[in-house]
Each structure stands twice: as structure tokens, then as C-alpha cells.
Write a protein that holds these residues in place. Structure first.
Motif, short mmCIF file in Angstrom:
data_model
loop_
_atom_site.label_atom_id
_atom_site.label_comp_id
_atom_site.label_asym_id
_atom_site.label_seq_id
_atom_site.Cartn_x
_atom_site.Cartn_y
_atom_site.Cartn_z
N ILE A 148 0.84 -1.20 0.00
CA ILE A 148 0.00 0.00 0.00
C ILE A 148 0.88 1.25 0.00
CG2 ILE A 148 -1.66 1.34 1.36
CD1 ILE A 148 -2.82 -1.37 2.32
N GLU A 149 1.93 1.24 0.79
CA GLU A 149 2.85 2.38 0.82
C GLU A 149 3.51 2.56 -0.54
OE1 GLU A 149 5.60 2.02 4.01
OE2 GLU A 149 4.04 1.86 5.55
N LEU A 150 3.90 1.47 -1.18
CA LEU A 150 4.52 1.55 -2.51
C LEU A 150 3.56 2.12 -3.54
CD1 LEU A 150 6.46 -1.85 -2.56
CD2 LEU A 150 7.46 0.45 -2.40
N MET A 151 2.25 1.98 -3.28
CA MET A 151 1.23 2.55 -4.18
C MET A 151 0.71 3.88 -3.66
SD MET A 151 -0.84 -0.78 -5.66
CE MET A 151 -1.04 -1.73 -4.15
N ASP A 152 1.53 4.53 -2.84
CA ASP A 152 1.23 5.88 -2.34
C ASP A 152 -0.06 5.95 -1.52
OD1 ASP A 152 3.54 6.85 -3.65
OD2 ASP A 152 2.41 7.12 -5.52
N GLY A 153 -0.48 4.81 -0.97
CA GLY A 153 -1.66 4.79 -0.12
C GLY A 153 -2.98 4.80 -0.86
N VAL A 154 -2.93 4.81 -2.20
CA VAL A 154 -4.15 4.89 -3.01
C VAL A 154 -4.06 3.86 -4.15
CG1 VAL A 154 -4.93 7.23 -2.51
CG2 VAL A 154 -3.07 6.88 -4.15
N PRO A 155 -4.31 2.59 -3.84
CA PRO A 155 -4.08 1.53 -4.83
C PRO A 155 -4.76 1.74 -6.17
CG PRO A 155 -4.49 0.59 -2.67
CD PRO A 155 -4.75 2.06 -2.54
N PHE A 156 -6.05 2.06 -6.16
CA PHE A 156 -6.78 2.19 -7.43
C PHE A 156 -6.24 3.36 -8.25
CE2 PHE A 156 -10.81 3.59 -9.71
CZ PHE A 156 -10.69 2.63 -10.70
N ASP A 157 -5.99 4.48 -7.60
CA ASP A 157 -5.45 5.62 -8.31
C ASP A 157 -4.07 5.30 -8.87
OD1 ASP A 157 -5.66 8.65 -8.85
OD2 ASP A 157 -3.71 8.47 -7.87
#
Length: 256
Positions: A65-74
Motif C-alpha cells: 500500500i505504501e509503494l502505491m502511495d496509499g491509493v491503490p486504485f489511483d
């Protein structure tokens, strides 16, 4: 089915199906989100990564989740190729960078054409389907329909075609489909009936299921999961998989 087993499973279902169950379980990962697509993406990933110690699974999912900047779908929709370099060191047991990058690629392609991941799980399923076998078989084909998919990643997406019990995907479907007021399962999908779900058959569920006489097959495979589910349907035909809470809880807490 004895009155004792019915009473035991109903009692333990009520005991373990409550919000207190969430923090120490991988289902806590999708519970971090409100957006449907975030719930689907991280719910699916958390389920697929769910082997080993639960705390480790949760930590690895939080790392993603952190690697996806906390916004997985975005992130899935809008990332640039250069953003993918950050995943090169991600690994959980046998799930590695190659698998992670393909999951991201699949989600980006899928959500460019569909609003909900539910659409990937309903091909071949009809109201008359007694379980999700055909849907899971078709999902696995769809998941690996992209050009140049990595063959190694196929081991992470189980299918009844290979007689797998599909425990992780069945768990994910339970999360998405089951509807109650307890606050654990999400119940955000409507095209699959709770009555069609197959019980996730992990080591705890299998062990307790055998001790209670709900499983007689010698090995844990798709037919074992179906046998268990059919026996649970004797207790609740409309929502047999609710007893996953009871069986898992009895096993993991050492009751049996």
C-alpha cells in the motif's frame, strides 16, 4: 448433523464474526479503504498473499500500500512505468517482483474496461449454479489472458481445473459477497449469491472440519471444499460459508 455440532458452530460463528476479529486478520487490509475498487484490489492481494503468519501477511500488504502511495486504485490507473521501479525489492515468500508487476498490469487493463472486479468472477455463473466452480475456472483464464503473462505467476492463482481447493480466492469471495450486519465481510458484490460460495479450506478449517465429521475425503482439494460446503448447507442453505468463522476460529484459537 448433531445438535451439538450445530450449537457449537452457531456459537463460534457469533463469537468470531465481529469487528474484534478484523485487526489481526488479513481482512484488515481492505478495511483500510472506503472506495470500492481499493477494497477489491487490496482485498484480492491480501487474500492471495495469505499464507504464513498473519502479522507478516498484514505487514507485507501494508508495504505494498505504501509503494502505491496509499491509493491503490489511483496508482493502478495513473502510474508511469518509472513508478514501477519501487516494486523491484518487494517479495513475500514465493510471491516476487515479477508477480507483483503482473498483478498491477492485470488490474490496470481490467479497470480500464470494467468498474468492478466482480465482473471478472461471474463469467459462466448463472442463478442455477450451485457453486462458483465455473466462475473460478474462467477467472483464472481471464487473469492470464494478457500477452506475455509470466508463467511463474500462474501458481498464485488457483483453479478448480487443477483440483485446487482455491482456499485464498474462496476467502476473497467470502469477503466481497457475504452480507450481514457484523462488520467483518464487506458484502459489496451482488451478482454472486452467498449460497453459491465455497468454504475456504485452510489448514485450520480442514482440521476442525475433519474432527467434526464435516470432511471425509483424504486430501484437501476442490471436492473436499465442496464436500465441506455441502455439509454446511445443511445448517444454513442460504449462507453456508458463514461457518468459516467458526471453523477457522476453533482451529486458530486452539479449541480443537
Amino acid at each position: 448433523m448433531s445438535d451439538y455440532i450445530l450449537s457449537l458452530l452457531n456459537d463460534k460463528y457469533e463469537e468470531f464474526n465481529h469487528p474484534g476479529f478484523i485487526p489481526n486478520d488479513p481482512i484488515s487490509i481492505p478495511h483500510r479503504f472506503i472506495l470500492k475498487q481499493d477494497i477489491e484490489i487490496m482485498g484480492f492481494i491480501a487474500a492471495i498473499l495469505a499464507w504464513g503468519q498473519r502479522r507478516t501477511i498484514i505487514n507485507k500488504c501494508n508495504e505494498l500500500i505504501e509503494l502505491m502511495d496509499g491509493v491503490p486504485f489511483d496508482f493502478i490507473k495513473n502510474h508511469q512505468d518509472s513508478d514501477l521501479k519501487r516494486f523491484l525489492s518487494f517479495k513475500h515468500r514465493t510471491f516476487n517482483t515479477t508477480d507483483t508487476l503482473y498483478f498491477i498490469e492485470f488490474f490496470k487493463d481490467f479497470y480500464s474496461r470494467h468498474e468492478s472486479l466482480e465482473e471478472a468472477f461471474i463469467k459462466g455463473l448463472t442463478p442455477e449454479s450451485t457453486d462458483t466452480k465455473i466462475a473460478l475456472e474462467n477467472f483464472q483464464k481471464a487473469f492470464f489472458s494478457l500477452e506475455d503473462y509470466p508463467v511463474r505467476t500462474m501458481k498464485h492463482i488457483a483453479t478448480p481445473t487443477k483440483n485446487s481447493s482455491c482456499k485464498r480466492i474462496n476467502m476473497f469471495l467470502r469477503w466481497m459477497v457475504r452480507k450481514d450486519e457484523k462488520g467483518v465481510d464487506f458484502g459489496i458484490w451482488n451478482k454472486i449469491s452467498p449460497a453459491q460460495l465455497v468454504c475456504p479450506c485452510d489448514v485450520h478449517v480442514e482440521r476442525v472440519g475433519r474432527k467434526l465429521g464435516l470432511i471425509t475425503r483424504l486430501k484437501a482439494d476442490w471436492q473436499t471444499a465442496v464436500e465441506l460446503t455441502l455439509n454446511l448447507k445443511q445448517l444454513d442453505p442460504a449462507d453456508p460459508v458463514k461457518y468459516d468463522f467458526a471453523l477457522f476460529g476453533l482451529g486458530v484459537e486452539g479449541y480443537m
